[in-house]
Design a protein around this motif. Structure first.
Motif, PDB file in Angstrom:
ATOM      1  N   PHE A   5     -14.522 -15.390 -10.106  1.00 23.81           N
ATOM      2  CA  PHE A   5     -13.355 -15.739 -10.902  1.00 23.81           C
ATOM      3  C   PHE A   5     -12.152 -15.467 -10.013  1.00 23.81           C
ATOM      4  N   VAL A   6     -11.268 -16.445  -9.845  1.00 22.11           N
ATOM      5  CA  VAL A   6     -10.101 -16.299  -8.976  1.00 22.11           C
ATOM      6  C   VAL A   6      -8.840 -16.608  -9.778  1.00 22.11           C
ATOM      7  N   SER A   7      -7.886 -15.680  -9.769  1.00 23.33           N
ATOM      8  CA  SER A   7      -6.583 -15.945 -10.387  1.00 23.33           C
ATOM      9  C   SER A   7      -5.554 -16.106  -9.266  1.00 23.33           C
ATOM     10  N   TYR A   8      -4.578 -16.978  -9.500  1.00 24.10           N
ATOM     11  CA  TYR A   8      -3.613 -17.294  -8.447  1.00 24.10           C
ATOM     12  C   TYR A   8      -2.272 -17.693  -9.039  1.00 24.10           C
ATOM     13  N   SER A   9      -1.256 -17.647  -8.205  1.00 27.95           N
ATOM     14  CA  SER A   9       0.057 -18.197  -8.537  1.00 27.95           C
ATOM     15  C   SER A   9       0.352 -19.314  -7.545  1.00 27.95           C
ATOM     16  N   PHE A  33      -9.600 -11.636   4.715  1.00 24.57           N
ATOM     17  CA  PHE A  33      -8.439 -12.453   4.382  1.00 24.57           C
ATOM     18  C   PHE A  33      -8.659 -13.924   4.721  1.00 24.57           C
ATOM     19  N   GLU A  34      -9.356 -14.207   5.793  1.00 23.49           N
ATOM     20  CA  GLU A  34      -9.575 -15.599   6.201  1.00 23.49           C
ATOM     21  C   GLU A  34     -10.354 -16.366   5.134  1.00 23.49           C
ATOM     22  N   VAL A  35     -11.306 -15.725   4.497  1.00 22.04           N
ATOM     23  CA  VAL A  35     -12.071 -16.375   3.430  1.00 22.04           C
ATOM     24  C   VAL A  35     -11.153 -16.639   2.238  1.00 22.04           C
ATOM     25  N   LEU A  36     -10.295 -15.674   1.892  1.00 21.23           N
ATOM     26  CA  LEU A  36      -9.342 -15.879   0.792  1.00 21.23           C
ATOM     27  C   LEU A  36      -8.374 -17.016   1.109  1.00 21.23           C
ATOM     28  N   LYS A  37      -7.945 -17.102   2.342  1.00 24.50           N
ATOM     29  CA  LYS A  37      -7.038 -18.182   2.757  1.00 24.50           C
ATOM     30  C   LYS A  37      -7.717 -19.539   2.583  1.00 24.50           C
ATOM     31  N   HIS A  38      -8.997 -19.605   2.920  1.00 25.90           N
ATOM     32  CA  HIS A  38      -9.759 -20.847   2.741  1.00 25.90           C
ATOM     33  C   HIS A  38      -9.832 -21.220   1.249  1.00 25.90           C
ATOM     34  N   VAL A  39     -10.076 -20.236   0.395  1.00 27.97           N
ATOM     35  CA  VAL A  39     -10.115 -20.476  -1.055  1.00 27.97           C
ATOM     36  C   VAL A  39      -8.759 -21.001  -1.529  1.00 27.97           C
ATOM     37  N   ALA A  40      -7.668 -20.374  -1.079  1.00 29.73           N
ATOM     38  CA  ALA A  40      -6.320 -20.819  -1.464  1.00 29.73           C
ATOM     39  C   ALA A  40      -6.081 -22.257  -1.011  1.00 29.73           C
ATOM     40  N   ASN A  41      -6.495 -22.594   0.205  1.00 26.46           N
ATOM     41  CA  ASN A  41      -6.326 -23.959   0.714  1.00 26.46           C
ATOM     42  C   ASN A  41      -7.095 -24.966  -0.131  1.00 26.46           C
ATOM     43  N   GLU A  42      -8.301 -24.618  -0.557  1.00 27.38           N
ATOM     44  CA  GLU A  42      -9.088 -25.518  -1.392  1.00 27.38           C
ATOM     45  C   GLU A  42      -8.435 -25.708  -2.761  1.00 27.38           C
ATOM     46  N   ILE A  43      -7.881 -24.645  -3.325  1.00 27.30           N
ATOM     47  CA  ILE A  43      -7.171 -24.752  -4.611  1.00 27.30           C
ATOM     48  C   ILE A  43      -5.979 -25.696  -4.462  1.00 27.30           C
ATOM     49  N   GLU A  44      -5.252 -25.594  -3.348  1.00 28.75           N
ATOM     50  CA  GLU A  44      -4.113 -26.484  -3.090  1.00 28.75           C
ATOM     51  C   GLU A  44      -4.565 -27.938  -3.036  1.00 28.75           C
ATOM     52  N   LYS A  45      -5.644 -28.213  -2.324  1.00 29.19           N
ATOM     53  CA  LYS A  45      -6.134 -29.586  -2.188  1.00 29.19           C
ATOM     54  C   LYS A  45      -6.567 -30.156  -3.534  1.00 29.19           C
ATOM     55  N   ILE A  46      -7.351 -29.380  -4.289  1.00 32.26           N
ATOM     56  CA  ILE A  46      -7.881 -29.849  -5.571  1.00 32.26           C
ATOM     57  C   ILE A  46      -6.761 -30.129  -6.563  1.00 32.26           C
ATOM     58  N   ASN A  47      -5.707 -29.320  -6.539  1.00 31.98           N
ATOM     59  CA  ASN A  47      -4.615 -29.439  -7.511  1.00 31.98           C
ATOM     60  C   ASN A  47      -3.388 -30.163  -6.973  1.00 31.98           C
ATOM     61  N   ASP A  48      -3.507 -30.772  -5.782  1.00 29.16           N
ATOM     62  CA  ASP A  48      -2.414 -31.525  -5.167  1.00 29.16           C
ATOM     63  C   ASP A  48      -1.138 -30.679  -5.077  1.00 29.16           C
ATOM     64  N   PRO A  50       1.521 -28.187  -2.684  1.00 26.37           N
ATOM     65  CA  PRO A  50       1.989 -28.120  -1.298  1.00 26.37           C
ATOM     66  C   PRO A  50       1.201 -27.080  -0.490  1.00 26.37           C
ATOM     67  N   LYS A  51       1.147 -27.307   0.820  1.00 24.85           N
ATOM     68  CA  LYS A  51       0.473 -26.369   1.717  1.00 24.85           C
ATOM     69  C   LYS A  51       1.134 -24.995   1.656  1.00 24.85           C
ATOM     70  N   GLU A  52       0.313 -23.960   1.654  1.00 25.25           N
ATOM     71  CA  GLU A  52       0.745 -22.560   1.619  1.00 25.25           C
ATOM     72  C   GLU A  52       1.558 -22.233   0.368  1.00 25.25           C
ATOM     73  N   SER A  53       1.226 -22.885  -0.749  1.00 32.18           N
ATOM     74  CA  SER A  53       1.933 -22.625  -2.000  1.00 32.18           C
ATOM     75  C   SER A  53       1.134 -21.752  -2.961  1.00 32.18           C
ATOM     76  N   VAL A  54      -0.138 -21.481  -2.634  1.00 31.24           N
ATOM     77  CA  VAL A  54      -1.000 -20.702  -3.521  1.00 31.24           C
ATOM     78  C   VAL A  54      -1.158 -19.288  -2.978  1.00 31.24           C
TER      79      VAL A  54
END
Length: 65
Positions: A5-9, A33-48, A50-54
């Motif tokens: 379960f991942v929560s994000y802003s 941290f690198e794995v978390l960064k990958h998860v954040a990047n995937e959330i950005e892609k799926i939800n359209d 901006p880069k580095e916004s999650v």
């Protein structure tokens, strides 16, 4: 297979922000941290978003397979 379960802003633009949560399935555990960064990047892609916004606020492993 690990399930988290991942929560994000996120920020779409100045003054336009929000929060979300999702379920993430991965082959490996979140261990750095690198794995978390990958998860954040995937959330950005799926939800359209901006880069580095999650920003991952929290995560909890549900199960392992």
């Amino acid at each position: 297979m690990e399930t988290y379960f991942v929560s994000y802003s996120y920020v779409r633009s100045p003054g336009n922000f929000g929060f979300g949560h999702t379920e993430v399935k991965m082959n490996n555990k979140i261990t750095n941290f690198e794995v978390l960064k990958h998860v954040a990047n995937e959330i950005e892609k799926i939800n359209d978003l901006p880069k580095e916004s999650v920003v991952i606020m929290n995560f909890k492993r549900f199960s392992e397979g």
